[in-house]
Motif scaffolding. Structure first.
Motif, PDB file in Angstrom:
ATOM      1  N   ARG A  44      -8.534 -12.638  -1.178  1.00  0.00           N
ATOM      2  CA  ARG A  44      -8.585 -11.176  -1.223  1.00  0.00           C
ATOM      3  C   ARG A  44      -9.663 -10.589  -0.308  1.00  0.00           C
ATOM      4  N   SER A  45     -10.283 -11.426   0.510  1.00  0.00           N
ATOM      5  CA  SER A  45     -11.390 -10.952   1.339  1.00  0.00           C
ATOM      6  C   SER A  45     -10.923 -10.095   2.512  1.00  0.00           C
ATOM      7  N   LYS A  46      -9.648 -10.210   2.889  1.00  0.00           N
ATOM      8  CA  LYS A  46      -9.150  -9.483   4.048  1.00  0.00           C
ATOM      9  C   LYS A  46      -7.846  -8.789   3.713  1.00  0.00           C
ATOM     10  N   SER A  47      -7.792  -7.481   3.987  1.00  0.00           N
ATOM     11  CA  SER A  47      -6.592  -6.695   3.680  1.00  0.00           C
ATOM     12  C   SER A  47      -5.647  -6.661   4.863  1.00  0.00           C
ATOM     13  N   LEU A  48      -4.370  -6.486   4.556  1.00  0.00           N
ATOM     14  CA  LEU A  48      -3.346  -6.259   5.568  1.00  0.00           C
ATOM     15  C   LEU A  48      -2.740  -4.880   5.349  1.00  0.00           C
ATOM     16  N   PHE A  49      -2.230  -4.290   6.433  1.00  0.00           N
ATOM     17  CA  PHE A  49      -1.582  -2.982   6.367  1.00  0.00           C
ATOM     18  C   PHE A  49      -0.130  -3.140   6.787  1.00  0.00           C
ATOM     19  N   VAL A  50       0.755  -2.569   5.978  1.00  0.00           N
ATOM     20  CA  VAL A  50       2.194  -2.672   6.209  1.00  0.00           C
ATOM     21  C   VAL A  50       2.800  -1.287   6.035  1.00  0.00           C
ATOM     22  N   TYR A  51       3.790  -0.955   6.880  1.00  0.00           N
ATOM     23  CA  TYR A  51       4.546   0.282   6.705  1.00  0.00           C
ATOM     24  C   TYR A  51       5.872  -0.034   6.016  1.00  0.00           C
ATOM     25  N   SER A  52       6.230   0.810   5.060  1.00  0.00           N
ATOM     26  CA  SER A  52       7.484   0.616   4.339  1.00  0.00           C
ATOM     27  C   SER A  52       8.173   1.968   4.144  1.00  0.00           C
ATOM     28  N   LYS A  53       9.480   2.013   4.377  1.00  0.00           N
ATOM     29  CA  LYS A  53      10.218   3.263   4.193  1.00  0.00           C
ATOM     30  C   LYS A  53      10.440   3.581   2.717  1.00  0.00           C
ATOM     31  N   THR A  54      10.349   2.562   1.874  1.00  0.00           N
ATOM     32  CA  THR A  54      10.519   2.761   0.437  1.00  0.00           C
ATOM     33  C   THR A  54       9.286   2.258  -0.297  1.00  0.00           C
ATOM     34  N   GLN A  55       9.096   2.732  -1.512  1.00  0.00           N
ATOM     35  CA  GLN A  55       7.943   2.325  -2.310  1.00  0.00           C
ATOM     36  C   GLN A  55       8.193   0.927  -2.874  1.00  0.00           C
ATOM     37  N   PRO A  56       7.352  -0.053  -2.511  1.00  0.00           N
ATOM     38  CA  PRO A  56       7.609  -1.435  -2.957  1.00  0.00           C
ATOM     39  C   PRO A  56       7.051  -1.695  -4.348  1.00  0.00           C
ATOM     40  N   LYS A  57       7.367  -2.873  -4.862  1.00  0.00           N
ATOM     41  CA  LYS A  57       6.738  -3.333  -6.098  1.00  0.00           C
ATOM     42  C   LYS A  57       5.278  -3.678  -5.811  1.00  0.00           C
ATOM     43  N   THR A  58       4.519  -3.931  -6.849  1.00  0.00           N
ATOM     44  CA  THR A  58       3.092  -4.215  -6.660  1.00  0.00           C
ATOM     45  C   THR A  58       2.837  -5.603  -6.080  1.00  0.00           C
ATOM     46  N   SER A  59       3.807  -6.514  -6.251  1.00  0.00           N
ATOM     47  CA  SER A  59       3.678  -7.870  -5.685  1.00  0.00           C
ATOM     48  C   SER A  59       4.877  -8.163  -4.794  1.00  0.00           C
ATOM     49  N   PHE A  60       4.637  -8.856  -3.692  1.00  0.00           N
ATOM     50  CA  PHE A  60       5.710  -9.121  -2.735  1.00  0.00           C
ATOM     51  C   PHE A  60       5.230 -10.179  -1.735  1.00  0.00           C
ATOM     52  N   ASN A  61       6.113 -10.572  -0.857  1.00  0.00           N
ATOM     53  CA  ASN A  61       5.768 -11.445   0.273  1.00  0.00           C
ATOM     54  C   ASN A  61       5.847 -10.637   1.565  1.00  0.00           C
ATOM     55  N   ILE A  62       5.243 -11.176   2.621  1.00  0.00           N
ATOM     56  CA  ILE A  62       5.245 -10.507   3.927  1.00  0.00           C
ATOM     57  C   ILE A  62       5.780 -11.459   4.980  1.00  0.00           C
TER      58      ILE A  62
END
Length: 346
Positions: free
Chosen positions: A314-332
């Motif tokens: 959890r030390s490094k965040s990622l930023f993702v764009y999504s057209k829909t609101q995702p669930k709280t957990s997912f894969n990238i």
């Protein structure tokens, strides 16, 4: 192709402080090039040097194949350069027509009429600056700078005081004007969307070894998708830096194995070791799984901007764009191939 402007190894000092060094740049006919970088990096100083309003420490400036700085220092009025400033700098006691014709000393009203028409000021020629909107004032300043038919136009934050709609329209008009006048321009802006949208090329000015240097000069799409350093990548928007190990064929990372673009692979030839993938948020896809957890979500109008991190790191965040609101957990999953450079490019 003859370049209307050539700069060779230009450096500028203020007292004993080096502002920028070793700037080499060419400007091509009909081109709009944007100088982009953080405040204080020397963008305005550079165009003042080109115009002759300030004196560089060393190097050469050539305009229309004539040396204007180097072995000689040609005064501003003989350089054939037009200037447009953020504050317009119109004469308050002169009408639109008189402001535009000022450099022509009241002669050649046909030229004034032509520019009034080209800049959309028809019917406003007898108004004074305080009777104009911000966009109309900027159009007047633009027409005045073009009146003597300069081959090079230098624009220092010309759209800063305009709202987004007027800024877009004026910038598009500027591009059309440059082409119709057979001129080229250098634009300074702090708005990265303007830089990406309107430029033929972008020149990034940023920190070097001793002072500001040109970090990269490329067309907008290339400089956005293939930045040569972390500084360039972050100047043009959010960018995820995915560190890993280049094994000679691919980059091994916590997102899996990443394949390099053809251009990146060429630069990585004969290299094995640390490397970093540069991935924009729009080039990451959210998919089913639970490896990543969302920590924040912001609605940006056309997409949601998702901030997330790997549950195991959890030390490094990622930023993702999504057209829909995702669930709280997912894969990238990254959209491959990706831009990868060696880690010694800071």
């Amino acid at each position: 192709m003859n370049a209307p402007l050539k700069i060779n190894n230009l450096s500028h000092k203020y007292n004993d402080h080096l502002i920028f060094e070793n700037i080499s740049l060419e400007l091509f006919p009909g081109e709009l090039l944007t100088l982009f970088g953080k405040s204080g990096c020397g963008k305005t100083t550079l165009i003042r040097d080109i115009a002759g309003l300030s004196t560089p420490h060393s190097g050469e400036i050539w305009i229309e194949n004539k040396m204007v700085f180097g072995a000689q220092n040609i005064p501003p009025e003989q350089r054939g350069v037009g200037l447009v400033f953020q504050d317009y700098a119109l004469f308050p006691t002169l009408t639109v027509r008189q402001n535009i014709g000022f450099a022509l000393k009241g002669k050649n009203q046909q030229r004034v009429d032509e520019l009034i028409h080209k800049t959309g000021l028809t019917g406003l020629d007898n108004r004074y600056p305080d009777q104009l909107s911000g966009g109309q004032q900027q159009r007047t300043a633009l027409a005045r700078s073009l009146a003597p038919k300069p081959k090079i136009l230098l624009l220092d934050e010309p759209f800063a005081n305009l709202d987004s709609l007027r800024r877009f329209q004026l910038a598009q008009d500027l591009i059309d004007l440059l082409k119709s006048e057979d001129a080229c321009g250098i634009l300074i802006t702090h708005n990265r969307q303007d830089a990406l949208f309107f430029s033929d090329r972008i020149a990034i000015l940023g920190p070097g070894k001793n002072a500001s240097e040109l970090l990269q000069v490329d067309p907008p799409e290339q400089i956005y998708k293939s930045p040569q350093s972390k500084t360039v990548a972050h100047l043009l928007g959010i960018c995820n830096l995915i560190e890993g190990h280049w094994n000679g064929e691919a980059l091994e990372t916590h997102l899996g194995t990443l394949q390099a673009t053809d251009e990146a692979a060429l630069h990585l030839q004969n290299h094995q070791g640390p490397a970093t993938a540069y991935i924009r948020p729009e080039d990451l896809n959210i998919c089913a799984g639970d490896q990543f957890e969302m920590s924040a979500m912001h609605f940006m109008g056309h997409v949601f901007r998702i901030t997330c991190s790997n549950k195991n790191n959890r030390s490094k965040s990622l930023f993702v764009y999504s057209k829909t609101q995702p669930k709280t957990s997912f894969n990238i999953e990254p959209i491959q191939p990706v831009w990868i450079i060696k880690d010694n490019h800071l």
